[in-house]
Design a protein around this motif. Structure first.
Motif, PDB file in Angstrom:
ATOM      1  N   ARG A  93       0.815  -1.212   0.000  1.00  0.00           N
ATOM      2  CA  ARG A  93       0.000   0.000   0.000  1.00  0.00           C
ATOM      3  C   ARG A  93       0.852   1.267   0.000  1.00  0.00           C
ATOM      4  NH1 ARG A  93      -5.481  -0.592   1.536  1.00  0.00           N
ATOM      5  NH2 ARG A  93      -6.078  -2.720   2.112  1.00  0.00           N
ATOM      6  N   MET A  94       2.112   1.135   0.367  1.00  0.00           N
ATOM      7  CA  MET A  94       3.010   2.291   0.347  1.00  0.00           C
ATOM      8  C   MET A  94       3.185   2.845  -1.065  1.00  0.00           C
ATOM      9  SD  MET A  94       4.239   3.181   3.374  1.00  0.00           S
ATOM     10  CE  MET A  94       5.811   3.976   3.038  1.00  0.00           C
ATOM     11  N   SER A  95       2.947   2.030  -2.070  1.00  0.00           N
ATOM     12  CA  SER A  95       3.144   2.454  -3.456  1.00  0.00           C
ATOM     13  C   SER A  95       2.000   3.304  -3.992  1.00  0.00           C
ATOM     14  CB  SER A  95       3.344   1.234  -4.360  1.00  0.00           C
ATOM     15  OG  SER A  95       4.533   0.553  -4.025  1.00  0.00           O
ATOM     16  N   SER A  96       0.921   3.439  -3.236  1.00  0.00           N
ATOM     17  CA  SER A  96      -0.243   4.186  -3.737  1.00  0.00           C
ATOM     18  C   SER A  96      -0.742   5.229  -2.739  1.00  0.00           C
ATOM     19  CB  SER A  96      -1.373   3.218  -4.094  1.00  0.00           C
ATOM     20  OG  SER A  96      -1.726   2.415  -2.985  1.00  0.00           O
ATOM     21  N   LEU A  97       0.174   5.828  -1.997  1.00  0.00           N
ATOM     22  CA  LEU A  97      -0.196   6.870  -1.046  1.00  0.00           C
ATOM     23  C   LEU A  97      -0.537   8.164  -1.778  1.00  0.00           C
ATOM     24  CD1 LEU A  97       2.667   6.385   1.564  1.00  0.00           C
ATOM     25  CD2 LEU A  97       0.285   5.653   1.823  1.00  0.00           C
ATOM     26  N   PRO A  98      -1.503   8.930  -1.273  1.00  0.00           N
ATOM     27  CA  PRO A  98      -1.805  10.232  -1.897  1.00  0.00           C
ATOM     28  C   PRO A  98      -0.812  11.291  -1.458  1.00  0.00           C
ATOM     29  CG  PRO A  98      -3.208   9.898   0.011  1.00  0.00           C
ATOM     30  CD  PRO A  98      -2.409   8.624  -0.142  1.00  0.00           C
ATOM     31  N   ALA A  99      -0.664  12.317  -2.266  1.00  0.00           N
ATOM     32  CA  ALA A  99       0.136  13.479  -1.869  1.00  0.00           C
ATOM     33  C   ALA A  99      -0.653  14.315  -0.875  1.00  0.00           C
ATOM     34  CB  ALA A  99       0.480  14.318  -3.094  1.00  0.00           C
ATOM     35  N   HIS A 100       0.044  14.998   0.007  1.00  0.00           N
ATOM     36  CA  HIS A 100      -0.612  15.994   0.855  1.00  0.00           C
ATOM     37  C   HIS A 100      -1.261  17.043  -0.062  1.00  0.00           C
ATOM     38  CE1 HIS A 100       0.697  14.733   4.851  1.00  0.00           C
ATOM     39  NE2 HIS A 100       1.889  14.464   4.333  1.00  0.00           N
ATOM     40  N   PRO A 101      -2.382  17.615   0.342  1.00  0.00           N
ATOM     41  CA  PRO A 101      -3.179  18.462  -0.560  1.00  0.00           C
ATOM     42  C   PRO A 101      -2.427  19.607  -1.219  1.00  0.00           C
ATOM     43  CG  PRO A 101      -4.428  17.961   1.425  1.00  0.00           C
ATOM     44  CD  PRO A 101      -3.037  17.442   1.653  1.00  0.00           C
ATOM     45  N   GLU A 102      -1.499  20.229  -0.506  1.00  0.00           N
ATOM     46  CA  GLU A 102      -0.826  21.420  -1.046  1.00  0.00           C
ATOM     47  C   GLU A 102       0.338  21.083  -1.964  1.00  0.00           C
ATOM     48  OE1 GLU A 102       2.035  20.350   2.206  1.00  0.00           O
ATOM     49  OE2 GLU A 102      -0.107  20.095   1.818  1.00  0.00           O
ATOM     50  N   VAL A 103       0.729  19.811  -2.004  1.00  0.00           N
ATOM     51  CA  VAL A 103       1.968  19.429  -2.679  1.00  0.00           C
ATOM     52  C   VAL A 103       1.950  19.661  -4.194  1.00  0.00           C
ATOM     53  CG1 VAL A 103       3.402  17.422  -3.284  1.00  0.00           C
ATOM     54  CG2 VAL A 103       2.782  17.864  -0.889  1.00  0.00           C
ATOM     55  N   PRO A 104       0.935  19.200  -4.948  1.00  0.00           N
ATOM     56  CA  PRO A 104       1.005  19.349  -6.412  1.00  0.00           C
ATOM     57  C   PRO A 104       1.178  20.787  -6.887  1.00  0.00           C
ATOM     58  CG  PRO A 104      -0.690  17.753  -5.828  1.00  0.00           C
ATOM     59  CD  PRO A 104      -0.241  18.403  -4.543  1.00  0.00           C
ATOM     60  N   ASP A 105       0.387  21.708  -6.360  1.00  0.00           N
ATOM     61  CA  ASP A 105       0.488  23.099  -6.805  1.00  0.00           C
ATOM     62  C   ASP A 105       1.828  23.709  -6.415  1.00  0.00           C
ATOM     63  OD1 ASP A 105      -2.013  22.998  -7.925  1.00  0.00           O
ATOM     64  OD2 ASP A 105      -3.016  24.047  -6.288  1.00  0.00           O
ATOM     65  N   ALA A 106       2.307  23.391  -5.227  1.00  0.00           N
ATOM     66  CA  ALA A 106       3.586  23.942  -4.783  1.00  0.00           C
ATOM     67  C   ALA A 106       4.733  23.432  -5.658  1.00  0.00           C
ATOM     68  CB  ALA A 106       3.835  23.587  -3.316  1.00  0.00           C
ATOM     69  N   LEU A 107       4.715  22.141  -5.991  1.00  0.00           N
ATOM     70  CA  LEU A 107       5.763  21.589  -6.847  1.00  0.00           C
ATOM     71  C   LEU A 107       5.679  22.161  -8.253  1.00  0.00           C
ATOM     72  CD1 LEU A 107       5.829  17.807  -5.840  1.00  0.00           C
ATOM     73  CD2 LEU A 107       7.437  19.605  -5.170  1.00  0.00           C
ATOM     74  N   THR A 108       4.468  22.378  -8.745  1.00  0.00           N
ATOM     75  CA  THR A 108       4.301  22.983 -10.066  1.00  0.00           C
ATOM     76  C   THR A 108       4.967  24.348 -10.116  1.00  0.00           C
ATOM     77  OG1 THR A 108       2.220  21.820 -10.493  1.00  0.00           O
ATOM     78  CG2 THR A 108       2.612  23.830 -11.737  1.00  0.00           C
ATOM     79  N   GLU A 109       4.757  25.153  -9.086  1.00  0.00           N
ATOM     80  CA  GLU A 109       5.349  26.492  -9.042  1.00  0.00           C
ATOM     81  C   GLU A 109       6.871  26.413  -8.983  1.00  0.00           C
ATOM     82  OE1 GLU A 109       4.853  30.685  -6.547  1.00  0.00           O
ATOM     83  OE2 GLU A 109       4.045  28.817  -5.712  1.00  0.00           O
ATOM     84  N   LEU A 110       7.394  25.510  -8.161  1.00  0.00           N
ATOM     85  CA  LEU A 110       8.842  25.420  -8.004  1.00  0.00           C
ATOM     86  C   LEU A 110       9.509  24.863  -9.251  1.00  0.00           C
ATOM     87  CD1 LEU A 110      11.011  25.973  -5.876  1.00  0.00           C
ATOM     88  CD2 LEU A 110      10.790  23.589  -5.138  1.00  0.00           C
ATOM     89  N   HIS A 111       8.834  23.951  -9.933  1.00  0.00           N
ATOM     90  CA  HIS A 111       9.420  23.321 -11.112  1.00  0.00           C
ATOM     91  C   HIS A 111       9.551  24.298 -12.274  1.00  0.00           C
ATOM     92  CE1 HIS A 111       9.489  19.715 -14.079  1.00  0.00           C
ATOM     93  NE2 HIS A 111      10.691  19.958 -13.613  1.00  0.00           N
ATOM     94  N   GLN A 112       8.885  25.419 -12.210  1.00  0.00           N
ATOM     95  CA  GLN A 112       8.967  26.427 -13.264  1.00  0.00           C
ATOM     96  C   GLN A 112      10.203  27.318 -13.122  1.00  0.00           C
ATOM     97  OE1 GLN A 112       5.180  28.378 -12.831  1.00  0.00           O
ATOM     98  NE2 GLN A 112       4.062  26.769 -13.902  1.00  0.00           N
ATOM     99  N   THR A 113      10.966  27.115 -12.064  1.00  0.00           N
ATOM    100  CA  THR A 113      12.175  27.908 -11.839  1.00  0.00           C
ATOM    101  C   THR A 113      13.392  27.196 -12.435  1.00  0.00           C
ATOM    102  OG1 THR A 113      12.807  26.874  -9.731  1.00  0.00           O
ATOM    103  CG2 THR A 113      11.138  28.632  -9.657  1.00  0.00           C
ATOM    104  N   SER A 114      14.563  27.784 -12.244  1.00  0.00           N
ATOM    105  CA  SER A 114      15.811  27.201 -12.741  1.00  0.00           C
ATOM    106  C   SER A 114      16.360  26.115 -11.824  1.00  0.00           C
ATOM    107  CB  SER A 114      16.865  28.303 -12.893  1.00  0.00           C
ATOM    108  OG  SER A 114      17.119  28.929 -11.640  1.00  0.00           O
ATOM    109  N   LEU A 115      15.762  25.926 -10.674  1.00  0.00           N
ATOM    110  CA  LEU A 115      16.227  24.930  -9.718  1.00  0.00           C
ATOM    111  C   LEU A 115      15.947  23.514 -10.209  1.00  0.00           C
ATOM    112  CD1 LEU A 115      14.852  26.690  -6.529  1.00  0.00           C
ATOM    113  CD2 LEU A 115      17.281  26.446  -7.107  1.00  0.00           C
TER     114      LEU A 115
END
Length: 223
Positions: A86-108
């Motif tokens: 079941r560890m392979s199908s855990l959900p992300a915490h609610p704020e994670v997708p949008d926060a990662l989307t914003e960060l991935h748009q940077t040069s980091l």
């Protein structure tokens, strides 16, 4: 200068509370999930200290069996494997997708750094719908030394063609932050409910209650 943001996965990005109901069903008590995870870390860390390496999946199965035995609970021969799967199908915490989307748009560069074995890590991030935000996934299993040993953090720097002082580790575990800082990385602590930093040793310059807050600080500090 920071060029790489490495994210711990379990509990930092993914919500282990999804296992509470299965623990209630199998062992009769949802709170045993936290005990299982803590025992699993003990099994893993003991292997690191003794030099007898134990991968994360094996440690998870062993901890489940040990916990059931400790409590005198008969779970059946396949229960440990079923719970760990079941560890392979855990959900992300609610704020994670949008926060990662914003960060991935940077040069980091964004890296998932996990003690989970590589195939589990890939399955976890894909199932949670966040794999696309990471430039690479680094498993500590690849160097057969689990965090908080130095080698997994060094593996991130090597994979990204940089040095440890340009890596920032984001984690909801005090021991992971301690390991990263000791290795020469920067740290960002995700102070989720119940998560606290150790009063011993150096402290990270970023402490926020969730990934959204951490990303805001990274955007202010590291760019």
């Amino acid at each position: 200068m920071t060029t790489v943001i490495a994210f711990d996965v379990n509990e930092t990005l993914l919500d282990l509370r999804a296992l509470d109901e299965p623990f209630e069903q199998v062992m009769g008590d949802a709170t045993l999930r936290a005990q299982w995870f803590a025992l699993m870390l003990q099994v893993s860390f003991a292997g690191g200290v003794t030099g007898d390496y134990v991968d994360f999946t094996t440690a998870q199965r062993a901890a489940f069996t040990m916990l059931a035995e400790r409590l005198g609970i008969e779970t059946g021969p396949d229960a440990a494997a079923a719970m760990v799967d079941r560890m392979s199908s855990l959900p992300a915490h609610p704020e994670v997708p949008d926060a990662l989307t914003e960060l991935h748009q940077t040069s980091l560069q964004l890296v998932a750094l996990t003690n989970s074995v590589a195939e589990v890590a890939e399955a976890q991030l894909t199932s949670a719908g966040i794999r696309e935000h990471f430039d690479r996934v680094v498993s500590a299993d690849g160097v057969r030394r689990l965090k908080p040993a130095k080698e997994p953090y060094a593996a991130v720097a090597d994979a990204c063609g940089t040095t440890l002082d340009e890596v920032r580790l984001v984690a909801a575990h005090w021991w992971d932050i301690d390991g990263a800082l000791s290795a020469g990385c920067k740290g960002a602590f995700v102070a989720r409910p119940g998560a606290v930093l150790s009063p011993v040793g150096p402290r990270p310059d970023i402490v926020e209650p969730d990934i959204a807050g951490v990303v805001r600080r990274i955007l202010e500090t590291d760019l």
